[in-house]
Motif scaffolding. Structure first.
Motif, PDB file in Angstrom:
ATOM      1  N   ILE A  76       0.787  -0.873   0.202  1.00  0.00           N
ATOM      2  CA  ILE A  76      -0.128   0.209   0.156  1.00  0.00           C
ATOM      3  C   ILE A  76       1.056   1.693   0.141  1.00  0.00           C
ATOM      4  CG2 ILE A  76      -1.609   1.440   1.587  1.00  0.00           C
ATOM      5  CD1 ILE A  76      -2.718  -0.921  -0.431  1.00  0.00           C
ATOM      6  N   CYS A 110      -8.267   0.353  -0.273  1.00  0.00           N
ATOM      7  CA  CYS A 110      -7.680  -0.970  -0.971  1.00  0.00           C
ATOM      8  C   CYS A 110      -8.594  -1.808   0.806  1.00  0.00           C
ATOM      9  CB  CYS A 110      -6.529  -0.947  -0.905  1.00  0.00           C
ATOM     10  SG  CYS A 110      -5.931  -2.922  -0.644  1.00  0.00           S
ATOM     11  N   VAL A 169      -9.702  -1.828  -5.474  1.00  0.00           N
ATOM     12  CA  VAL A 169      -8.187  -1.164  -5.320  1.00  0.00           C
ATOM     13  C   VAL A 169      -8.816   1.047  -6.156  1.00  0.00           C
ATOM     14  CG1 VAL A 169      -6.106  -0.119  -5.484  1.00  0.00           C
ATOM     15  CG2 VAL A 169      -6.228  -2.741  -5.219  1.00  0.00           C
ATOM     16  N   LEU A 181      -0.733  -6.842  -4.739  1.00  0.00           N
ATOM     17  CA  LEU A 181      -1.430  -6.642  -3.787  1.00  0.00           C
ATOM     18  C   LEU A 181      -2.350  -8.330  -3.764  1.00  0.00           C
ATOM     19  CD1 LEU A 181      -3.183  -3.217  -3.689  1.00  0.00           C
ATOM     20  CD2 LEU A 181      -1.396  -4.143  -2.526  1.00  0.00           C
TER      21      LEU A 181
END
Length: 322
Positions: A12, A20, A298, A314
């Motif tokens: 992040i 997110c 996201v 991610l």
């Protein structure tokens, strides 16, 4: 939870997204907002609007308001196609619109600048229908926000109300989506390919609905048959786009990385995980990985045309830890 999401803070930090959210097996594992207001204020989702429209088409099909897209010609809603000089337009079906295989000569942001031109016209739908074909319908996928506008117009005609009103009554209301904004074209038809603003948590609800094949809790919003077809790969994307395309959903596969002790192979090799996703300009994504029962959202606010896909940074490490 810690094992699965321990890498996320570092990822992040490098991506610096607006938001997110990660949910697996119905449990929220991770939630991040760059600013507190990003949690509550609806933000532009750009082409993720197309996937919301796809879900609404599934709802309309389930209620018998739309005929089977696989056999229904677009001319059933736009009769002018029956008299168009190019007789190939008569073969265009609703399925061709959903999968962007309608055959129109269209270059979303390239030399033809088809999308910006459409938004400068006084009648967007008429403009799209008048475009010449570059090949027969069903030949290949060409990314085209114009066909999304055609679908929005068709949905409005079939339901007898605006697309936003239909969404409120059938989708948003059931999912608990109370705050949104949705742009319209000059005729008042809601934009099918962009222009919707939603909260990140509401995008997560959309992903969960598709993960559960049209079910929300004990309420079925549309049959699983339509949900399956909507997210099934139908045609490979045309350059510069990559991957495959379904009914206004993107489809992909990845191989999560699994750690194996040095010199050993325990037989637990990584296998490809099929997933589907909504994608919008500026870095908006809704990822759904059915096998892992995982949904992730996201959102970003980059102005760059080519966006990095955060899936590898991610989501893949989460899959590797599942």
């Amino acid at each position: 939870m810690h094992t699965i999401t321990s890498h996320l803070p570092a990822a992040i930090a490098s991506l610096n997204p607006r938001s997110c959210l990660v949910k697996r097996q119905g449990r929220l594992l991770f939630e991040h907002y760059r600013e507190p207001s990003f949690e509550t204020v609806p933000a532009i989702i750009n082409s993720c609007t197309k996937s919301v429209l796809s879900a609404l088409v599934c709802v309309a099909l389930g209620r018998g308001l739309l005929p089977d897209p696989r056999v229904t010609p677009v001319s059933a809603f736009f009769p002018q196609l029956k008299t168009d000089a190019d007789i190939r337009k008569r073969d265009m079906t609703l399925l061709h619109l959903l999968t962007m295989t309608a055959g129109f000569r269209w270059d979303e942001f390239g030399g033809l600048n088809s999308f910006p031109r459409m938004t400068r016209e006084s009648n967007w739908i008429a403009h799209v229908l008048e475009q010449p074909l570059s090949e027969p319908p069903g030949t290949r996928m060409t990314y085209n926000s114009g066909v999304s506008q055609l679908l929005s117009g068709i949905l409005s005609e079939a339901t007898g109300m605006t697309v936003a009103r239909f969404a409120e009554q059938t989708l948003f209301g059931t999912l608990g989506i109370e705050t949104y904004e949705w742009e319209t074209d000059p005729q008042g038809i809601h934009t099918g390919g962009f222009g919707l603003r939603l909260r990140p948590a509401d995008l997560l609800k959309l992903g969960e609905l598709m993960l559960n094949r049209g079910m929300h809790g004990r309420t079925r919003l549309f049959p699983g048959e339509w949900a399956d077809l909507a997210v099934r790969p139908f045609a490979p994307a045309s350059p510069p786009y990559e991957g495959e395309y379904g009914w206004h959903w993107w489809c992909g596969a990845c191989v999560p990385t699994r750690k194996v002790s040095a010199g050993k192979d325990d037989g637990n090799r990584a296998q490809p995980s099929d997933y589907f996703y909504a994608r919008g300009f500026g870095g908006q994504f809704v990822y759904v990985v059915p096998e892992a029962e995982l949904v992730a959202v996201v959102t970003q606010d980059s102005r760059k045309r080519k966006q990095p896909d955060p899936f590898a940074e991610l989501i893949v490490p989460i899959l590797a830890g599942c």
